[in-house]
Scaffold this active site. Sequence first.
Site, PDB file in Angstrom:
ATOM      1  N   SER A 124       0.659  -1.320   0.186  1.00 32.06           N
ATOM      2  CA  SER A 124       0.068   0.028  -0.029  1.00 32.06           C
ATOM      3  C   SER A 124       0.878   1.171   0.043  1.00 32.06           C
ATOM      4  O   SER A 124       1.645   1.453   0.874  1.00 32.06           O
ATOM      5  CB  SER A 124      -0.800   0.162   1.214  1.00 32.06           C
ATOM      6  N   ASP A 144      -4.620   4.099  -1.764  1.00 32.60           N
ATOM      7  CA  ASP A 144      -5.937   4.637  -0.952  1.00 32.60           C
ATOM      8  C   ASP A 144      -6.382   5.599  -1.186  1.00 32.60           C
ATOM      9  O   ASP A 144      -5.458   6.864  -0.926  1.00 32.60           O
ATOM     10  CB  ASP A 144      -5.195   4.358   0.768  1.00 32.60           C
ATOM     11  N   MET A 194     -12.048  -5.419   5.447  1.00 33.02           N
ATOM     12  CA  MET A 194     -11.116  -4.560   6.202  1.00 33.02           C
ATOM     13  C   MET A 194     -10.680  -5.137   7.570  1.00 33.02           C
ATOM     14  O   MET A 194     -11.433  -5.380   8.224  1.00 33.02           O
ATOM     15  CB  MET A 194     -11.783  -3.009   6.431  1.00 33.02           C
ATOM     16  N   GLY A 226      -8.818   4.667   7.271  1.00 33.50           N
ATOM     17  CA  GLY A 226      -8.422   5.985   7.616  1.00 33.50           C
ATOM     18  C   GLY A 226      -6.850   6.231   7.655  1.00 33.50           C
ATOM     19  O   GLY A 226      -6.452   7.079   7.175  1.00 33.50           O
ATOM     20  N   MET A 256      -8.602   8.626   0.167  1.00 30.10           N
ATOM     21  CA  MET A 256      -9.630   9.186   1.180  1.00 30.10           C
ATOM     22  C   MET A 256      -9.992  10.558   1.001  1.00 30.10           C
ATOM     23  O   MET A 256      -9.120  11.518   0.823  1.00 30.10           O
ATOM     24  CB  MET A 256      -8.804   9.075   2.316  1.00 30.10           C
ATOM     25  N   GLY A 314       1.063  -2.026   4.088  1.00 31.54           N
ATOM     26  CA  GLY A 314       1.589  -0.907   4.134  1.00 31.54           C
ATOM     27  C   GLY A 314       3.014  -0.578   4.698  1.00 31.54           C
ATOM     28  O   GLY A 314       3.940  -0.751   4.210  1.00 31.54           O
ATOM     29  N   GLY A 374      -2.871   4.486   8.034  1.00 29.72           N
ATOM     30  CA  GLY A 374      -1.871   3.435   7.803  1.00 29.72           C
ATOM     31  C   GLY A 374      -1.513   3.109   9.476  1.00 29.72           C
ATOM     32  O   GLY A 374      -1.476   3.943  10.301  1.00 29.72           O
ATOM     33  N   GLY A 375      -0.669   2.080   9.621  1.00 28.41           N
ATOM     34  CA  GLY A 375      -0.287   1.523  10.991  1.00 28.41           C
ATOM     35  C   GLY A 375      -0.765   1.303  12.063  1.00 28.41           C
ATOM     36  O   GLY A 375      -0.249   1.441  13.267  1.00 28.41           O
ATOM     37  N   MET A 388     -12.105   5.053  -0.455  1.00 29.09           N
ATOM     38  CA  MET A 388     -12.703   5.471   0.998  1.00 29.09           C
ATOM     39  C   MET A 388     -13.408   6.639   0.738  1.00 29.09           C
ATOM     40  O   MET A 388     -13.061   7.800   1.370  1.00 29.09           O
ATOM     41  CB  MET A 388     -11.687   5.414   1.878  1.00 29.09           C
ATOM     42  N   ASP A 396      -6.863  -5.991   4.339  1.00 29.94           N
ATOM     43  CA  ASP A 396      -6.149  -4.673   4.424  1.00 29.94           C
ATOM     44  C   ASP A 396      -6.201  -4.144   5.513  1.00 29.94           C
ATOM     45  O   ASP A 396      -7.152  -3.723   6.353  1.00 29.94           O
ATOM     46  CB  ASP A 396      -7.031  -3.940   3.306  1.00 29.94           C
ATOM     47  N   GLY A 397      -4.965  -3.865   6.461  1.00 32.11           N
ATOM     48  CA  GLY A 397      -4.891  -3.189   7.628  1.00 32.11           C
ATOM     49  C   GLY A 397      -4.206  -4.169   8.696  1.00 32.11           C
ATOM     50  O   GLY A 397      -4.588  -5.115   8.905  1.00 32.11           O
ATOM     51  N   GLY A 398      -3.277  -3.580   9.177  1.00 30.25           N
ATOM     52  CA  GLY A 398      -2.291  -4.272  10.111  1.00 30.25           C
ATOM     53  C   GLY A 398      -1.729  -5.749   9.969  1.00 30.25           C
ATOM     54  O   GLY A 398      -1.595  -6.534  10.445  1.00 30.25           O
ATOM     55  N   HIS A 456      -1.396  -1.251  -4.271  1.00 28.11           N
ATOM     56  CA  HIS A 456      -2.614  -0.918  -3.558  1.00 28.11           C
ATOM     57  C   HIS A 456      -2.686   0.689  -3.296  1.00 28.11           C
ATOM     58  O   HIS A 456      -1.933   1.212  -2.593  1.00 28.11           O
ATOM     59  CB  HIS A 456      -2.831  -1.494  -2.289  1.00 28.11           C
ATOM     60  N   HIS A 493      -8.382   1.659  -3.875  1.00 30.40           N
ATOM     61  CA  HIS A 493      -9.408   1.466  -2.867  1.00 30.40           C
ATOM     62  C   HIS A 493     -10.159   2.634  -2.541  1.00 30.40           C
ATOM     63  O   HIS A 493      -9.481   3.841  -2.250  1.00 30.40           O
ATOM     64  CB  HIS A 493      -8.553   0.931  -1.678  1.00 30.40           C
TER      65      HIS A 493
HETATM   66  C1  DX5 Z   1      -6.299   1.837   5.727  1.00 28.97           C
HETATM   67  C2  DX5 Z   1      -6.052   1.714   4.309  1.00 28.97           C
HETATM   68  C3  DX5 Z   1      -4.790   0.311   4.056  1.00 28.97           C
HETATM   69  C4  DX5 Z   1      -3.384   1.195   4.864  1.00 28.97           C
HETATM   70  C5  DX5 Z   1      -2.917  -0.142   5.405  1.00 28.97           C
HETATM   71  O1  DX5 Z   1      -7.419   2.787   5.676  1.00 28.97           O
HETATM   72  O2  DX5 Z   1      -7.271   1.076   3.725  1.00 28.97           O
HETATM   73  O3  DX5 Z   1      -4.629   0.319   2.749  1.00 28.97           O
HETATM   74  O4  DX5 Z   1      -2.709   1.530   3.790  1.00 28.97           O
HETATM   75  O5  DX5 Z   1      -1.825   0.365   6.034  1.00 28.97           O
HETATM   76  P1  DX5 Z   1      -1.007  -0.923   6.943  1.00 28.97           P
HETATM   77  O6  DX5 Z   1      -0.592  -1.952   6.310  1.00 28.97           O
HETATM   78  O7  DX5 Z   1       0.010  -0.020   7.497  1.00 28.97           O
HETATM   79  O8  DX5 Z   1      -1.933  -1.392   8.304  1.00 28.97           O
HETATM   80 ZN    ZN Z   2      -6.777   0.179   1.538  1.00 21.79          ZN
END
Ligand code: DX5
Ligand code: ZN
Length: 232
Positions: free
Chosen positions: A6, A33, A136, A141, A35, A196, A143-144, A66, A174-176, A31, A64
């Site tokens: 990501s 994102d 998800m 919203g 937003m 990401g 990363g990290g 959002m 996606d996420g963590g 990927h 993606h």
């Molecule tokens: C979160 C995004 C993710 C994000 C993931 O809102 O949709 O794609 O980049 O980031 P990591 O892998 O750092 O959790």
């Molecule tokens: Zn995403």
Amino acid sequence: MIIAPSLLAADFGRIRTEVSRAQRSGADWLHLDIMDGHFVPNISFGPAMVKTVHSLTRLFLDVHLMCERPEILFEPFLRAGAGQLTIHVELGEAMVSQLLWKIRSLGLKAGLAINPPTAMERVRPHLRQIDLLLVMTVNPGYGGQEFIEECLPKIQQADTWRRELNLDYRLEVDGGINYQTAVECARAGADTFVAGTFLFQHRQMKTAVQKLRRLTAQARPTAPSRQSVAAS
Ligand code: DX5
Ligand code: ZN
């Protein structure tokens, strides 16, 4: 297995190097994102950035959205080089159905995402309309964030529906995502992994991508045997 770094976690000041690092890592997709500051409490980037990224790589661009009104961006993203557009089921059933149709009519792959608090029943009416279901594993919203374990049964449900209905949508998380959480997701049926922070923090992204691919492939769920089906 598909591995999708990501870009949100990249160093935007060195975007050319970061995109090339992702490409050289052997990842399958990138990927992106998007937003809008309404659907999620953050703003990232738009079609101009996707266009720049597209000019720097041959990687498939997994976008993606959002966004509260994603449809205003479909054509700009198509022109920018997106390969797939994923919208959120939280936009409402009537809207989602129409938007998925629109994405496909533009010749793009259509994805549907679901947030951690949303019930899986909401995606069920759309399963025949999608190329990818994104479960998800954090609240979108940022990363990290930390992986939410409670999402694992939703992945299992999505995989079960896929088998029962004889469909072939990809099942993305996606996420963590890191080695450990990716394995848990793969056991539950996921086959497409967005990461990401975890991938971009590796100096040798290639090594991390290879290991993620190997671990998730080994953890792939085995189809229930005839015996266990008969016994259940
Ligand atoms: C979160 C995004 C993710 C994000 C993931 O809102 O949709 O794609 O980049 O980031 P990591 O892998 O750092 O959790
Ligand atoms: Zn995403």
